[in-house]
Each structure stands twice: as C-alpha cells, then as structure tokens.
Enzyme design. Structure first.
Site, PDB file in Angstrom:
ATOM      1  N   HIS A 171      36.121  39.414  11.150  1.00  0.00           N
ATOM      2  CA  HIS A 171      36.784  38.096  11.250  1.00  0.00           C
ATOM      3  C   HIS A 171      38.142  38.212  11.946  1.00  0.00           C
ATOM      4  O   HIS A 171      39.053  37.437  11.674  1.00  0.00           O
ATOM      5  CB  HIS A 171      36.991  37.458   9.869  1.00  0.00           C
TER       6      HIS A 171
ATOM      7  N   SER B  37      51.605  37.050  37.501  1.00  0.00           N
ATOM      8  CA  SER B  37      51.675  35.590  37.516  1.00  0.00           C
ATOM      9  C   SER B  37      52.520  35.165  38.705  1.00  0.00           C
ATOM     10  O   SER B  37      53.491  35.835  39.049  1.00  0.00           O
ATOM     11  CB  SER B  37      52.310  35.104  36.216  1.00  0.00           C
TER      12      SER B  37
ATOM     13  N   LYS C  92      54.836  38.919  33.772  1.00  0.00           N
ATOM     14  CA  LYS C  92      53.462  38.933  33.286  1.00  0.00           C
ATOM     15  C   LYS C  92      52.547  39.948  33.954  1.00  0.00           C
ATOM     16  O   LYS C  92      52.635  40.203  35.140  1.00  0.00           O
ATOM     17  CB  LYS C  92      52.843  37.535  33.416  1.00  0.00           C
TER      18      LYS C  92
ATOM     19  N   GLU D  18      39.044  39.061  31.878  1.00  0.00           N
ATOM     20  CA  GLU D  18      38.773  37.616  31.762  1.00  0.00           C
ATOM     21  C   GLU D  18      37.668  37.204  32.728  1.00  0.00           C
ATOM     22  O   GLU D  18      36.819  36.367  32.411  1.00  0.00           O
ATOM     23  CB  GLU D  18      40.045  36.819  32.023  1.00  0.00           C
TER      24      GLU D  18
END
Ligand code: ARG
Length: 474
Positions: free
Chosen positions: A164, A285, A291, A298
């Site tokens: 979880h 970024s 970043k 992804e």
C-alpha cells in the site's frame, strides 16, 4: 490504344470508372507496408521456386524472376525505388509492377499464378513479425542480464519493502530487482510460445480455397523457414490471431514495464532519494533550472497505454469478421508495427536505465524504521511457543507504548518495559532490533535473505544461459 499492362492497377481488368482520389488514399497501404519489402521479395522468390517445381515456370523463368526480385529488393534497400502512387496500392502490387518493368511483364506476369495477395500478405506479416520477435527476445534478454548484474553487485543494500506504499518490512534491494526480473522472465517464456504460432506458413492458400496447381506447400514452408503449413486455406488467409496475440503479449509485458517504472519514479523523488537516473535518461525543465525529471520512466509508463489501446482497437477490428479475407484485415499493420517499435525501444531504454542507475544504500537504510520490525518482535514470542494471534497483540502493545512515550522506535523501550508488557520477553529480545537479522530470517525459497536472493539470481541466470544470442533453441 490499350494501356500498358504494367501501367494498370493489378485488379484493373473489370473496372472502367476512375477511383475517387480520397478512396485511393484511403485504400493504399504502401505508405506503411513497405516496411515489409524484404519479406515480400523473399516470399515471392520462394513462390517462384515452388511454381517452377509445379511446372508453371521454366527454370529459366524462375531464375529471371528471382534475380529481378533481387534488383527490386536492392532498390528498396538503397532508397531508389520509385513509387507510382496511382497504381502502387501496397507493397505486393508495387513489387510486382517494378518486377514487370525490370524483366518484362510476360515473365513477371506468371509469378502470381495461384497466389492471392490474401495469402501473400499473411505470409509477409508472419515473416516480418518472426524477425522482429527475435529482435525483441534479444532486447528482453539484455534487460534481464542487466538487471541480474545489478542484483549481484548491489545485494547488500537494504531498503523498506512496501505494501500500500506504506513501509512494511525490510528487504534487499536485489530482491526488489529480481521481483521484476521474474515478471519479465514469464514474458520471455510467453514470447517463445508465441513465436511458434507465428512461424506457420499460409503461402499457397490462394485467395481462400487453396491452390489448384498442385503446389508443394511444405516445400514452400521449408524454403521460408516456417515450421509447417497452416492446414486450412480459409483460416490461412483469415487468421490474425498471431497479431492479436503479439499485441496481447506486448500489453502484458508493457504493463510490467509500467509497474517497474512507477516504483523507480517513486524511489527517485527527493522524498525517497533511493535512486537517481543517469543524465542520459533524464531531462530538465524549461522553466525550473533545478529540475531533473525521470522522463524515460514516465515515457515507459505512458507508452504502455498506447500498446494497450492498439491491442483493444485491433480486437474490435477482427471481432465478428466473416470468413476468410476481408479488407478490414489491412488494419492489422499499423497497430502491429507501432507496437513492435514501441516495445523494442522501450526495452532498450529500460536496459539503459537499469544499467546506469545510481542507488543510495545509506538513504535506503535511513528509511528503515524500527516499527518495521514489529512482526519480528511478534515472531520472537512465536519461537517461545506463544500463538501468533497473541503475539501480534503483544507486539502491537509495544508499538503503542513506544508511541505513547514518544520514543523513536520499539527498540528504545528497554527490556524492563518490554517485560512489563509481557514477561516472556527475555534478554535476547534486543537482538530482534536488527534489520539485517530480519532480512536474513526470511530464508525460505523466494524470501529476501541473501542466500535466497542469490538462488533467485542463479535460477534466472540458468535460463538466460540457455539463450545466449536471443535465438530460441528448442
Ligand atoms: N494490402 C492488403 C492488406 O494489407 C493486401 C491484401 C489485399 N487483398 C485483397 N483481396 N484486396 O491486407
């Protein structure tokens, strides 16, 4: 004056009207099925041999066709093949048209005897897919090898195992790596099963009813390296289960890629800080200079959705089709081609990611907390003969007490307090508060102790050694 045969559409004989230009575009598949040019040539060369054997072509004609086709192949390979969009509907018609120009239509016109584009396209697809699946198998093996290598060298790192997404029990980092490796190993096994069904020959099935020229289909199949023939001509031209199965195989495999990526995305956040991706697999970024995004992961996660969609879409296409060939089947190519490319690229990216990933064992260790040993505390009393349901409560009471006292963990309670909760706690209870010990106790097959993880690595390595170059040895 009658049009030159080579300037006619192959099926032009009974048509007088012009095709609507949009229909022409709507109908064509050459823009994408040219990807199978080499397989189309190979199939035709084998077909020339078989028709010669059946007495349709002389050996001279056969050889002329074979070398003419070789020239067509070279034109595709060197990028000099000139497409005539108004008549080159697909790769089959384009190749035959060009062959006619090279060797003359009198001989070239004999090649298609008894054959239909229906059995031809099914053959091309199977030949093409066979090669691509071999390549995919190689990439999958490389990915597994890279994973196993990391699992071997990083076996000492411990981190929280989660259920979880909540800290649950300590595990070895290599145990996590291997958990995914075993999912991919099943993909490898399934892929090898699938390859057997892809590698059957539909050539010689004709349009639907079979070949009337006593064609030796077994000879043809052998020439093309197929493991036998499809035994019914109707299904030979209709069957696209090999496409569906490939898409389904890819769906499951990409689902594994996606879940693997998701774990790594979480682990690479600053909040976790367990891993960082190499620059080669990250991007920055355009706005925020600090970043570093895990774009590769992804994309791997995102592209899995694309493959699922192709699988579902093509299943809708084939559902409820009437017997034998229907033009709907032309819709098999784009999803299959795109899926194959996506899978091939994804596996290579995933291999790069895992091979260059930096892990931070100190941060992993720092994320381990004593509450994660609450089960071990319960198990301590189990070893002293107390029923587990009872020990679960006792251990729970210890966790509660530590929280009440605002201690950093159950290990800080001290022997006196532990014994006040349950007098069966002995001095040796303090040994429980050791993550390494907890991990090493999980020593049954499949557990996270070192010996068990090494066994997992050995098991997987054994399978990989059986296929050193990605080619199946049955
Ligand atoms: N381009 C077609 C396809 O991909 C080839 C088969 C065409 N057959 C036909 N009867 N029109 O399916």
């Amino acid at each position: 004056m009658a049009a030159q045969p080579s300037k006619l559409k192959l099926w032009g004989g009974r048509f007088t009207g012009k095709t609507d230009p949009l229909m022409q575009m709507y109908n064509e598949s050459l823009s994408y099925d040219k990807r199978m040019f080499a397989q189309d040539i190979l199939g035709s060369q084998a077909y020339a041999k078989a028709t010669c054997k059946a007495g349709i072509l002389t050996t001279e004609e056969r050889d002329t066709i074979i070398s003419g086709l070789e020239r067509v192949r070279q034109e595709w390979a060197s990028g000099t093949f000139v497409i005539h969009p108004e008549i080159d509907e697909d790769i089959h018609t384009a190749n035959e048209r060009r062959l006619g120009e090279i060797i003359g239509t009198h001989i070239a016109g004999k090649l298609h005897t008894g054959r239909s584009r229906n059995d031809q396209v099914a053959t091309d697809m199977r030949l093409w897919l066979r090669d691509e699946l071999n390549e995919i198998e190689g990439y999958l093996i490389e990915f597994l090898r890279a994973t196993v290598e990391r699992a071997e060298e990083q076996i000492d790192a411990l981190l929280p195992g989660y259920t979880h997404v909540q800290r649950a029990q300590p595990i070895r980092w290599s145990h996590w790596l291997m958990s995914h490796a075993f999912m991919f190993l099943s993909d490898l096994e399934r892929l090898r099963e699938l390859k057997k069904r892809v590698n059957k020959s539909p050539l010689g099935c004709g349009a639907l009813a079979g070949n009337p020229f006593n064609l030796d289909r077994e000879f043809l199949a052998k020439e093309l390296g197929f493991d036998g023939c499809i035994q019914n001509s109707l299904i030979g031209v209709a069957d696209r289960d090999f496409v569906v199965e490939t898409l389904q195989w890819a769906t499951l495999m990409m689902n594994h890629v996606s879940r693997w990526s998701e774990d790594l995305i979480i682990y690479s956040t600053a909040e976790f800080g367990f891993v960082t991706l190499a620059d080669a697999y990250s991007t920055g970024s355009s706005l925020m200079p600090q970043k570093k995004n895990s774009d590769s992961l992804e994309l791997l996660r995102g592209k899995s959705g694309r493959v699922f969609g192709q699988m579902a879409g093509f299943l809708y296409t084939v559902k409820g089709l009437p017997s034998s060939y229907n033009k709907d089947l032309q819709e098999d190519k784009e999803p299959l081609f795109d899926c194959v490319t996506t899978v091939q690229n994804s596996l290579q990216i995933a291999t790069g990611v895992v091979a260059t990933l930096t892990i931070y064992p100190e941060k992993m260790k720092a994320a381990l907390t004593m509450d994660m040993l609450a089960t071990d505390l319960a198990d301590y009393l189990v070893r002293k003969g107390v029923p587990f349901r009872e020990t679960h409560h006792i251990s729970g009471a210890c966790v509660r007490e530590a929280e009440k006292r605002k201690l950093s963990g159950i290990d800080q309670l001290g022997l006196d307090v532990l014994q006040s909760i349950d007098e069966r706690f002995g001095e040796d209870v303090l040994e429980v508060f050791d993550f390494e010990r907890s991990v090493e106790l999980r020593s049954s097959t499949g557990g996270t102790c070192k010996a068990s993880v090494i066994k997992q690595i050995e098991e997987l390595t054994k399978v990989l050694q059986r296929a050193p170059n990605g080619v199946v040895e049955n």
